[in-house]
Design an enzyme around this catalytic site. Structure first.
Site, short mmCIF file in Angstrom:
data_model
loop_
_atom_site.label_atom_id
_atom_site.label_comp_id
_atom_site.label_asym_id
_atom_site.label_seq_id
_atom_site.Cartn_x
_atom_site.Cartn_y
_atom_site.Cartn_z
N ASN A 1 19.17 43.23 17.54
CA ASN A 1 18.04 42.45 17.03
C ASN A 1 16.84 43.38 16.91
OD1 ASN A 1 16.01 40.66 16.50
ND2 ASN A 1 16.07 39.65 18.50
N LYS B 1 14.03 42.77 15.62
CA LYS B 1 12.77 42.01 15.70
C LYS B 1 11.79 42.46 14.62
CE LYS B 1 13.58 41.69 20.62
NZ LYS B 1 13.10 41.28 21.91
N HIS C 1 16.19 32.03 19.47
CA HIS C 1 15.71 33.18 20.24
C HIS C 1 14.47 32.79 21.05
CE1 HIS C 1 14.14 37.12 21.30
NE2 HIS C 1 15.37 37.55 21.13
N GLU D 1 11.80 34.26 21.72
CA GLU D 1 10.49 34.54 21.12
C GLU D 1 10.10 33.44 20.14
OE1 GLU D 1 11.48 38.54 20.01
OE2 GLU D 1 11.50 39.05 22.15
N GLU E 1 20.43 34.63 27.07
CA GLU E 1 19.36 35.61 27.22
C GLU E 1 18.28 35.06 28.15
OE1 GLU E 1 19.22 38.43 23.69
OE2 GLU E 1 18.13 36.67 23.04
N GLY F 1 13.08 42.30 26.96
CA GLY F 1 12.01 43.25 26.69
C GLY F 1 11.23 43.66 27.94
N SER G 1 17.36 43.33 28.06
CA SER G 1 17.23 44.69 28.58
C SER G 1 18.56 45.42 28.76
CB SER G 1 16.43 44.68 29.91
OG SER G 1 15.10 44.26 29.67
C1 PEP Z 1 16.54 40.28 22.38
O1 PEP Z 1 15.48 40.22 21.82
O2 PEP Z 1 17.46 39.54 21.99
C2 PEP Z 1 16.70 41.21 23.50
C3 PEP Z 1 17.74 41.05 24.27
O3 PEP Z 1 15.74 42.17 23.68
P1 PEP Z 1 15.77 43.43 24.70
O4 PEP Z 1 17.15 44.03 24.61
O5 PEP Z 1 14.71 44.37 24.21
O6 PEP Z 1 15.49 42.89 26.07
#
Ligand code: PEP
Length: 249
Positions: free
Chosen positions: A11, A13, A95, A97, A165, A171, A211
């Site tokens: 992703n 983003k 997601h 976000e 997630e 992040g 992460s």
């Molecule tokens: C994501 O945005 O789906 C995600 C898992 O981000 P990150 O790997 O940066 O934590």
């Protein structure tokens, strides 16, 4: 990893420029990727066409959002039909976000996912709890409620990949432990078994996001119910993303 085909999504983003994305595509095109893994990347809308036309067929392309229905007078939105027109095969919905920064709710997310599935796109359906929800012992409640919103509307689970997630891990550099992730994945699978069907529970892939990087993916991938990853930050680096793809066990 479980019995389903390992699935790794990147992703991207709201990151990248024409230059950095062209370099990332070049790196991905030359990366050695295990054959038994579904690999998908999700660039920002404006670069989707560029990526889908320059990326190797080995990797599929996903959008990060799609409109709730047919296109038309919906300023700023992108329709499923337009995504299919440029060769996009997947879309991410739910997601964190979009839930927590943009303010999308379960109902809206469900409608978008259902429309995309009905029109033939695959959906990466994201669920996950906030830190305070985990600390209050509500992890399963939150995940099941978000899952139910998808389950209530999806026409079929054939083209759905569930991404667990935890919001506190996205992040932040604070990855869930393999045990923490496995525990939720098992619970999600169990929920599907009880509320959808045994078949859907056993064949739907449940991937972990939050992460994930080249160093921690190996231990996570060993867990029986972790069927792949959704990767944010580390998916912007071609070689590291390839390491994550190749962590399939
Ligand atoms: C994501 O945005 O789906 C995600 C898992 O981000 P990150 O790997 O940066 O934590």
């Amino acid at each position: 990893a479980g019995s389903g085909k390992f699935f790794v999504g990147g992703n991207w983003k709201c990151n990248g420029t024409k230059d950095s994305i062209t370099k990332l595509v070049t790196d991905l095109n030359s990366a050695k990727l295990e054959s038994d893994v579904d690999v998908v990347v999700s660039p920002p809308f404006v670069y989707l066409d560029l990526v889908s036309s320059s990326l190797t067929d080995r990797i599929e392309v996903s959008a990060q959002n799609s409109w709730i229905g047919k296109g038309g007078a919906f300023t700023g939105e992108i329709s499923v039909e337009q995504l299919k027109d440029i060769g996009c095969k997947w879309v991410i919905h739910g997601h964190s976000e979009r839930r927590h920064i943009i303010g999308e709710n379960d109902e809206f997310i469900g409608k978008k996912a259902a429309y995309a599935l009905n029109e033939g796109l695959g959906v990466i359906a994201c669920i996950g709890e906030l830190l305070e929800e985990r600390e209050a012992g509500k992890t399963f409640d939150v995940c099941f409620q978000q899952l139910k919103a998808f389950a209530d509307v999806v026409p079929s689970w054939d083209n759905v990949v569930i991404a667990y997630e935890p919001v506190w891990a996205i992040g932040t550099g604070k990855v869930a432990t393999p045990q923490q992730a496995q525990e939720v994945h098992v619970a999600v699978r169990d929920w599907l078994k009880k509320n959808v069907s045994e078949e859907v529970a056993s064949k739907t892939r449940i991937i972990y996001g939050g992460s994930v990087n080249g160093s921690n993916c190996g231990e996570l991938a060993k867990q029986e119910d972790i069927d792949g990853f959704l990767v944010g930050g580390a998916s912007l680096k071609g070689p590291e993303f390839a390491t994550i793809v190749n962590s399939v066990t």
